[in-house]
Design a protein around this motif. Sequence first.
Motif, PDB file in Angstrom:
ATOM      1  N   LEU A 419      56.112  41.281  37.618  1.00  0.00           N
ATOM      2  CA  LEU A 419      55.394  40.785  36.444  1.00  0.00           C
ATOM      3  C   LEU A 419      54.324  39.784  36.851  1.00  0.00           C
ATOM      4  O   LEU A 419      53.186  39.823  36.348  1.00  0.00           O
ATOM      5  N   LEU A 420      54.652  38.888  37.763  1.00  0.00           N
ATOM      6  CA  LEU A 420      53.670  37.908  38.225  1.00  0.00           C
ATOM      7  C   LEU A 420      52.506  38.601  38.924  1.00  0.00           C
ATOM      8  O   LEU A 420      51.342  38.219  38.738  1.00  0.00           O
ATOM      9  N   LEU A 421      52.820  39.629  39.718  1.00  0.00           N
ATOM     10  CA  LEU A 421      51.760  40.370  40.391  1.00  0.00           C
ATOM     11  C   LEU A 421      50.871  41.089  39.384  1.00  0.00           C
ATOM     12  O   LEU A 421      49.641  41.074  39.498  1.00  0.00           O
ATOM     13  N   ALA A 422      51.485  41.725  38.389  1.00  0.00           N
ATOM     14  CA  ALA A 422      50.695  42.414  37.361  1.00  0.00           C
ATOM     15  C   ALA A 422      49.815  41.435  36.594  1.00  0.00           C
ATOM     16  O   ALA A 422      48.681  41.753  36.229  1.00  0.00           O
ATOM     17  N   GLN A 423      50.333  40.243  36.329  1.00  0.00           N
ATOM     18  CA  GLN A 423      49.526  39.228  35.643  1.00  0.00           C
ATOM     19  C   GLN A 423      48.301  38.865  36.466  1.00  0.00           C
ATOM     20  O   GLN A 423      47.198  38.706  35.926  1.00  0.00           O
ATOM     21  N   GLU A 424      48.488  38.694  37.770  1.00  0.00           N
ATOM     22  CA  GLU A 424      47.372  38.315  38.630  1.00  0.00           C
ATOM     23  C   GLU A 424      46.297  39.400  38.649  1.00  0.00           C
ATOM     24  O   GLU A 424      45.109  39.125  38.512  1.00  0.00           O
ATOM     25  N   ILE A 425      46.724  40.652  38.807  1.00  0.00           N
ATOM     26  CA  ILE A 425      45.766  41.752  38.829  1.00  0.00           C
ATOM     27  C   ILE A 425      45.058  41.875  37.482  1.00  0.00           C
ATOM     28  O   ILE A 425      43.836  42.052  37.410  1.00  0.00           O
ATOM     29  N   THR A 426      45.819  41.778  36.404  1.00  0.00           N
ATOM     30  CA  THR A 426      45.232  41.921  35.074  1.00  0.00           C
ATOM     31  C   THR A 426      44.268  40.788  34.775  1.00  0.00           C
ATOM     32  O   THR A 426      43.225  41.005  34.129  1.00  0.00           O
ATOM     33  N   ALA A 427      44.586  39.578  35.203  1.00  0.00           N
ATOM     34  CA  ALA A 427      43.683  38.452  34.966  1.00  0.00           C
ATOM     35  C   ALA A 427      42.345  38.674  35.646  1.00  0.00           C
ATOM     36  O   ALA A 427      41.282  38.382  35.078  1.00  0.00           O
ATOM     37  N   ARG A 428      42.382  39.172  36.883  1.00  0.00           N
ATOM     38  CA  ARG A 428      41.129  39.463  37.581  1.00  0.00           C
ATOM     39  C   ARG A 428      40.337  40.541  36.842  1.00  0.00           C
ATOM     40  O   ARG A 428      39.117  40.426  36.669  1.00  0.00           O
ATOM     41  N   ALA A 429      41.032  41.591  36.424  1.00  0.00           N
ATOM     42  CA  ALA A 429      40.345  42.668  35.723  1.00  0.00           C
ATOM     43  C   ALA A 429      39.798  42.199  34.382  1.00  0.00           C
ATOM     44  O   ALA A 429      38.687  42.581  33.983  1.00  0.00           O
ATOM     45  N   ALA A 430      40.563  41.375  33.666  1.00  0.00           N
ATOM     46  CA  ALA A 430      40.104  40.897  32.359  1.00  0.00           C
ATOM     47  C   ALA A 430      38.829  40.088  32.492  1.00  0.00           C
ATOM     48  O   ALA A 430      37.902  40.220  31.681  1.00  0.00           O
ATOM     49  N   LEU A 431      38.759  39.236  33.504  1.00  0.00           N
ATOM     50  CA  LEU A 431      37.549  38.437  33.691  1.00  0.00           C
ATOM     51  C   LEU A 431      36.361  39.331  34.018  1.00  0.00           C
ATOM     52  O   LEU A 431      35.257  39.136  33.493  1.00  0.00           O
ATOM     53  N   SER A 432      36.586  40.328  34.875  1.00  0.00           N
ATOM     54  CA  SER A 432      35.495  41.250  35.213  1.00  0.00           C
ATOM     55  C   SER A 432      35.081  42.085  34.007  1.00  0.00           C
ATOM     56  O   SER A 432      33.888  42.344  33.797  1.00  0.00           O
ATOM     57  N   ILE A 433      36.054  42.522  33.207  1.00  0.00           N
ATOM     58  CA  ILE A 433      35.725  43.300  32.012  1.00  0.00           C
ATOM     59  C   ILE A 433      34.949  42.447  31.012  1.00  0.00           C
ATOM     60  O   ILE A 433      33.991  42.914  30.379  1.00  0.00           O
ATOM     61  N   ASP A 434      35.348  41.193  30.871  1.00  0.00           N
ATOM     62  CA  ASP A 434      34.617  40.313  29.961  1.00  0.00           C
ATOM     63  C   ASP A 434      33.197  40.086  30.458  1.00  0.00           C
ATOM     64  O   ASP A 434      32.248  40.059  29.659  1.00  0.00           O
ATOM     65  N   ASN A 435      33.043  39.922  31.780  1.00  0.00           N
ATOM     66  CA  ASN A 435      31.690  39.794  32.324  1.00  0.00           C
ATOM     67  C   ASN A 435      30.884  41.053  32.057  1.00  0.00           C
ATOM     68  O   ASN A 435      29.701  40.983  31.678  1.00  0.00           O
TER      69      ASN A 435
END
Length: 811
Positions: A419-435
Amino acid sequence: MTPPGPTGDEGVALRPVPPFDEAATARAVVDAHGMVTGWSEGAQRLVGHPASAVIGRPAAVLLAGDPPRGTLRSLIGVQRWNGTATLRHRDGRILPVTLLAHRRDLDSGVDGEAHEWLLVSPVSRDQPQPDEDVLIGWSLIQSPCTMALYDPGLRLLRANADMERVMGLSEAEMRGLRVSEIVLDPQGERTEELMRRVVATGEQQHLEAVLQLAGDAHDSVWSVSLAPVRDPRGTVRGVLLSAHDMTEQHLARQRLALVAEAGVRIGTTLDLARTAREMADVAVGSLADFVTVDLLPDIDDDQEPRATTLPRPVELRRVANQSVLPGCPEAVVPLGSVATYPRSSPAAECLASGQPLIQQVSPAVVDRWASQAPDRAERMQRFGFHSVLAVPMRARGVTLGVATFSRHRRPEPFEQDDLLLAQEITARAALSIDNARRYTRERDTSLTLQSSLLPQRLPRQSAVEVASRYLPAGAQVGVGGDWFDVIPLSGARVALVVGDVVGHGIQASASMGRLRTAVRTLADVDLSPDELLTHLDDLVNRLSAENDDTSGAADIGATCMYAVYDPVSRRCTLARAGHPEPVLLRPGDEARVLELPAGPPLGLGGLPFEAAEVELPPGSLLVLHTDGLIEARDRDIDVGIELLLRALDRSGPALEDICDAVVQDVLPARPGDDVALLIARTRALDSAHVASWDVPPRPSAVAEIRDRVSRQLEQWGLGEAAFVTELVVSELVTNAIRYGEPPVQLRLILDRNLICEVSDVSSTAPHMRRARVYDEGGRGLLLVAQLCQRWGTRHTYRGKTIWAEQPLPAA
């Protein structure tokens, strides 16, 4: 009744432990001045002197002679000392003892001393002790480390309890068997090979083995040490195997590696859908068997996504999905479509709570899904989904969507670390998607204006001196699609481009921006002018097909002139696609239209383009323009061409003045079309700036070439660049000799940069690859890429040229 003994943390009764025998160790404390300040009962037992007779006296009185000077010097600046000392017993006997001395730092306020020494030595035990060999045997059997002892024939002699637990076999069942017979796995054979090496060399060996042991559902990772067991004469009498379970550490390293990979692979572009696909690609296989990325539908709108309560039921747009199975057969929602998610679904629950969650897929969960979303329940049953992890995608306080990770091939369920790993990956993707979302919104509103603007500053290069003008048509006509560009190429060459998209308005301006970008991209590949126009023609055809499919707009039409000038050979290669011919003005000559083979406009498709080559002395003027300069409604095109030639013949030496004169004399007062004008005055690189050598096709020639290059750099005053240049030359020449076809030629060009070119007649292009640790080759081009600013390959009609550019040393 006997009272119960003490218990431990888990309530287990503890056996009474006898107190320490303090008299079994002799302890003495000596201050920085060598005075005894402490004396234990063990010290009195060892030497015979009571504390009252020793404390306060110099420690040296206990020695049977003066201490060696070397020993005293060795105490300076150390925290610990060990050695032997000869003491005199109270009864006069001489006692050789082993000493261990510890330096203890003190507060400066204690008797003015900064440190003292604690000396300890064991006192001989008077009572007999248990058999130490038996104790050693017990320690092997009861060691928490997984251990086994093998004879020189690699047959198991002893195995401790932990080895029995790991193997699932008793020592009696394993005795007399080899590792490869106990563990039927290639790793067992590998371990046995290393054990043979231990017996043969007497050297300790190590390996990391991945095994699926009996009773385990998944692989485990073990760090194995193989140590020789020697007799007193040094002969190897056995091999001791000790193993440590490193599975958790291995998984932690894998998770860190996945996070690092996510940082590299996610967000490589400002494209929202591609960023979502990149995240799914990273997670599939390494974390999950099936990954989906669903975003709120309104993030594509001009408004900011809602950060308030989500609507019920939750609607999400499928942006990306990926699977370990070809074709993503688990997917129910098609890409790009909006689907409704039930309130009890992991996606809806994690969005509602704002927290990630793990859901184990039980029969009750499948039954609930069957009533709410039967198609998804059917897929869950068919593929055997057993564990689902959902993580909300948030960036800058705004909810964007949800990422869902599922397992159906990997047997282990998701855990907290996953779960912690998925959170880290998703956070990176979310920031890139928002950009990407923010960029896309801004780009959609400003694309027309941005794409119609030409470069405000032309790139620096030495091949030509350039001046340009861009004059838009009147406001009533609208902005068109004229453009020009100057593109530096390898080998100090330069590309000159002028193009015109038919029509006006947003469509023409947008198409112009795409064509200009395509030309720069194709120019980087170093295509010849006719080949470049061929690729550009294909692009225009595709753009026209896209317009027909989406908006029903008319076909895109465009013209283009592309020229490449080489200041070393002083030759210019030109090709045109339905574009007006350029004008050439050589020094001392009159301006004339440069006749070139006619090429069809871009977008017709299937018709060839032809290039022409012309020699241009230094100082020649090459004038490229769009038809808006010479065409007008109230005059014939020949009149416009004649006015252009006269304006050039009457112009002065300054290029900016020439541009102004052409615009003033040729352009009508109210032009009906956009005008792009590009004037270039050629320069030349003489023999003082170019050196070339023919390279014999033998490996020994590399050293000779390096010497010649070094001497040439000294002549140019570039001795500081010799080391890097020789490395680059060695790699490129060696590649050409080894993989190319003769003749091979090396050329150095001294321009704004130092350019190294190696040519051969082979058409095979080199590719940079990542060499493995023990590979003997494969690092040459990587080295060139690291040492140089740029490198690449250009193909010619006679083969190819590999080039590399390095900056000149600072003056």
